[in-house]
Enzyme design. Structure first.
Site, PDB file in Angstrom:
ATOM      1  N   SER A   1       4.072   9.855   5.092  1.00 20.00           N
ATOM      2  CA  SER A   1       2.964   9.005   4.642  1.00 20.00           C
ATOM      3  C   SER A   1       2.627   9.319   3.189  1.00 20.00           C
ATOM      4  CB  SER A   1       1.749   9.248   5.545  1.00 20.00           C
ATOM      5  OG  SER A   1       0.575   8.868   4.893  1.00 20.00           O
TER       6      SER A   1
ATOM      7  N   GLU B   1       2.200  -7.579   2.929  1.00 16.79           N
ATOM      8  CA  GLU B   1       0.935  -8.296   2.668  1.00 16.79           C
ATOM      9  C   GLU B   1       1.137  -9.356   1.572  1.00 16.79           C
ATOM     10  OE1 GLU B   1      -2.693  -6.011   1.494  1.00 16.79           O
ATOM     11  OE2 GLU B   1      -2.957  -7.720   0.147  1.00 16.79           O
TER      12      GLU B   1
ATOM     13  N   SER C   1      -3.050   6.349   8.197  1.00 19.76           N
ATOM     14  CA  SER C   1      -2.438   6.003   9.481  1.00 19.76           C
ATOM     15  C   SER C   1      -2.604   7.116  10.522  1.00 19.76           C
ATOM     16  CB  SER C   1      -0.960   5.659   9.279  1.00 19.76           C
ATOM     17  OG  SER C   1      -0.345   6.652   8.503  1.00 19.76           O
TER      18      SER C   1
ATOM     19  N   HIS D   1       6.326  -6.369  -0.463  1.00 21.43           N
ATOM     20  CA  HIS D   1       5.312  -5.767   0.416  1.00 21.43           C
ATOM     21  C   HIS D   1       4.872  -6.839   1.421  1.00 21.43           C
ATOM     22  CE1 HIS D   1       1.520  -4.210   1.851  1.00 21.43           C
ATOM     23  NE2 HIS D   1       1.847  -3.026   1.348  1.00 21.43           N
TER      24      HIS D   1
END
Ligand code: F3S
Length: 289
Positions: free
Chosen positions: A228, A134, A272, A132
């Site tokens: 999403s 992050e 989003s 990921h």
């Protein structure tokens, strides 16, 4: 008919802040100045990225991409809310870009903890999903060894060396319950070190609010991209509470024929989904029903 919009529908604080930063940069940019770039798409939403493109904002996918930009075109690079490795920031500056850091402050806090605690000699454990962006970025702020734990099995297998001191942090979007379970395993085994809960509750708050709203309304509309996963999750939560739940991407998908008995419509949106789409849907429902 009344319409209620969930308070935490759409962008979380960190994503909103990053998107706003890009538009602020666009506005403050003179005509002859070099272009604006984002390091990776600022958000996984085609409409937003397309609109930024129209304003001349380009996406850099990697440092190699950045290095290929001619010197005179090396303008401002905006770091998205996920953050990047410290070395990426430094390399961009060395290449001659101006770096505007829109890393979410909650993510930045993790970078600071990791940098400080690793400088003090602790090994870093990140509870999160390997790969990921992050997590990879957070890893890049450590001076010492890092380990990523994504499951209870991995937590069971993890074995620090004798006397090794740990600092345990989490990916902001990691499931809090799972994080607690990992920490419990570490505690049972008496591992040495500190634990900082860095899970951000934006997702949880959005889901809890959607559940509560869906239980009160006659019709629920969930807005978000087809791919999403967090919007799909919101839809499932709402569907459990409200049979008449609709999943739409934009206003164009909304073909509602509502029974006369409908009095209250609830609206929420995935992380989003831009505000203008939410507003369009909200206004349409208010005016037409
Ligand atoms: Fe969003 Fe920042 Fe939390 S990007 S999910 S507010 S950590």
């Amino acid at each position: 008919m009344d319409v209620i919009l969930a308070e935490h529908a759409g962008f979380c604080f960190g994503v909103q802040r990053a998107v706003d930063t890009v538009y602020e940069q666009i506005e403050s940019r003179g005509k002859d100045e070099p272009p604006i770039y984002t390091f990776g798409a600022i958000i996984h939403n085609e409409e937003v990225v397309g609109d930024l493109q129209k304003h001349g904002v380009r996406v850099l996918d990697s440092l190699a991409d950045a290095a290929q930009i001619p010197r005179e075109e090396r303008g401002t690079v905006i770091i998205r809310s996920h953050g990047v490795e410290k070395s990426v920031c430094e390399s961009l500056k060395e290449l001659g870009f101006e770096v505007v850091d829109a890393t979410c402050p909650f993510v930045k806090r993790i970078h600071d903890i990791v940098e400080r605690e690793s400088a003090a000699g602790k090994s870093i454990v990140i509870v999160g999903d390997e790969g990921h962006p992050e997590v990879e970025a957070t890893r890049g702020w450590s001076h010492t060894k890092t380990c990523i734990i994504g499951s209870l099995e991995e937590a069971e297998k993890f074995a620090p060396q004798a006397g090794e001191e740990l600092c345990v942090v989490s990916q902001t979007t990691f499931n809090y319950k799972k994080f607690q379970d990992v920490v419990e395993i570490f505690e049972e085994r008496g591992y040495n070190g500190s634990v900082v809960n860095t899970v951000c509750n934006a997702t949880e708050v959005r889901q809890a609010e959607a559940r509560e709203l869906a239980a009160r309304v006659d019709v629920m509309i969930v807005i978000g991209g087809n791919h999403s996963s967090n919007t799909r999750k919101l839809y499932e939560i709402c569907r459990q509470e409200c049979e008449m739940t609709y999943y739409i991407q934009t206003l164009d998908d909304l073909h509602l024929r509502l029974p006369e008995s409908v009095r209250l419509v609830g609206i929420t949106a995935g992380a989003s989904t831009p505000n203008n789409i939410i507003e369009e849907v909200q206004n349409y429902v208010r005016i037409n029903f």
